[in-house]
Design a protein around this motif. Structure first.
Motif, mmCIF file in Angstrom:
data_model
loop_
_atom_site.group_PDB
_atom_site.id
_atom_site.type_symbol
_atom_site.label_atom_id
_atom_site.label_comp_id
_atom_site.label_asym_id
_atom_site.label_seq_id
_atom_site.Cartn_x
_atom_site.Cartn_y
_atom_site.Cartn_z
ATOM 1 N N GLN A 83 1.287 11.429 3.789
ATOM 2 C CA GLN A 83 0.671 10.823 4.973
ATOM 3 C C GLN A 83 -0.824 10.562 4.833
ATOM 4 O OE1 GLN A 83 2.034 12.741 8.574
ATOM 5 N NE2 GLN A 83 4.164 12.282 8.098
ATOM 6 N N THR A 84 -1.277 10.376 3.579
ATOM 7 C CA THR A 84 -2.661 9.957 3.341
ATOM 8 C C THR A 84 -2.616 8.792 2.365
ATOM 9 O OG1 THR A 84 -3.466 12.218 3.624
ATOM 10 C CG2 THR A 84 -4.924 10.691 2.484
ATOM 11 N N LEU A 85 -3.380 7.722 2.647
ATOM 12 C CA LEU A 85 -3.420 6.575 1.731
ATOM 13 C C LEU A 85 -3.764 7.071 0.336
ATOM 14 C CD1 LEU A 85 -5.388 3.927 3.849
ATOM 15 C CD2 LEU A 85 -2.971 3.822 3.209
ATOM 16 N N ALA A 118 5.163 7.058 0.993
ATOM 17 C CA ALA A 118 5.487 5.891 1.818
ATOM 18 C C ALA A 118 4.982 4.615 1.163
ATOM 19 C CB ALA A 118 4.872 6.046 3.210
ATOM 20 N N ALA A 173 1.180 5.714 0.554
ATOM 21 C CA ALA A 173 0.603 6.953 1.077
ATOM 22 C C ALA A 173 1.361 8.126 0.478
ATOM 23 C CB ALA A 173 0.706 6.984 2.592
ATOM 24 N N GLU A 209 6.167 13.531 0.414
ATOM 25 C CA GLU A 209 6.587 12.367 1.190
ATOM 26 C C GLU A 209 5.750 11.189 0.691
ATOM 27 O OE1 GLU A 209 7.176 12.713 5.521
ATOM 28 O OE2 GLU A 209 5.810 11.025 5.746
ATOM 29 N N ARG A 245 0.859 -1.180 0.000
ATOM 30 C CA ARG A 245 0.000 0.000 0.000
ATOM 31 C C ARG A 245 0.891 1.223 0.000
ATOM 32 N NH1 ARG A 245 -5.056 -0.302 3.850
ATOM 33 N NH2 ARG A 245 -5.982 0.863 2.134
#
Lengths: 167, 83
Positions: B59-61, B75, B56, B73, B54
């Motif tokens: 910092q949001t899916l 992830a 992001a 950023e 998954r």
């Protein structure tokens, strides 16, 4: 409405009674508080499974994103259900068997909305919050697999998740 | 002109906590994943197309086709297992 923080991600344990008390302190309109506590389970403990005993669970998260994600989940719960307060605490770090992992508590005027909102928040948390569990057993450590059943639980609320079926 | 990449859980164990890569105009999250795969054999393995991952963005899916802005950023991590 409570002014206490709605979300905490912490290594420390929590006091269930104190959290429930704080959730409806000063709000005489609260007639129901529903709380869910998740604990560290040893899957082999029941004897039915051949998997090795879990000695310890290690919880990792994505600092910053985790808190934001849970805040948004609580916002979603407030817009879907007639609730008056909500509180989520999720522990991280090493946790022994029996330790508390997570608290979701919801206050409402009547029980129905609090039960539903509590379950909604847990279903959401399971599939959308960036936490990962690693089991430490006598035979070594392994990352816990996501479950498709958790995606199905979220689907009951009309929300789609491919977490367990990701890829 | 850079993008901060972060890894968690089993991906972090293979590749470390993250790395900084240069920004590419018009790149999507899946494009970035493919670019990272070519960095090393460990990257190719941990971020391989067959891996259920998954992602992001800030910092949001996000979806794999999300556009990566400069300074973002991004992830990459396995399916989540909290609660």
């Amino acid at each position: 409405m409570t002014t206490a923080p709605r979300v905490s991600v912490q290594t420390a344990d929590f006091d269930l009674a104190a959290e429930v008390r704080a959730l409806h302190a000063g709000d005489a309109g609260v007639g129901a508080v529903v709380s869910f506590v998740g604990t560290v389970r040893d899957g082999a403990g029941a004897g039915a499974s051949a998997s090795p005993r879990v000695a310890m669970l290690e919880l990792e998260h994505y600092p910053g994103m985790t808190e934001q994600a849970i805040e948004r989940m609580i916002d979603a719960a407030f817009s879907r259900f007639d609730i008056r307060a909500a509180r989520v605490i999720h522990r991280v770090g090493p946790l022994p068997v029996h330790a508390r992992i997570v608290l979701v508590a919801v206050a409402s005027a009547h029980r129905g909305q609090a039960f539903q909102a509590c379950e909604f928040l847990m279903d959401y948390l399971k599939t959308q919050a960036p936490f990962w569990k690693k089991e430490h057993t006598s035979e070594g450590a392994r990352w816990v697999d996501a479950r498709v059943s958790d995606d199905e639980a979220l689907a009951r609320w009309g929300l789609r998740s491919d977490n367990g079926a990701a890829g | 002109m850079s993008v901060q990449v972060r890894y968690f859980a089993s991906i972090r164990e293979s590749l470390g906590g993250g790395e900084s890569v240069y920004f590419v105009v018009g790149e999507t999250v899946v494009d970035l994943r493919r670019r990272l795969q070519s960095r090393s054999s460990a990257h190719a393995e941990a971020l391989g197309d067959g891996k259920a991952l998954r992602c992001a963005l800030n910092q949001t899916l996000c979806d794999a086709d999300a556009l990566v802005p400069d300074g973002a950023e991004v992830a990459f991590f396995p399916p989540v297992t909290g609660g």
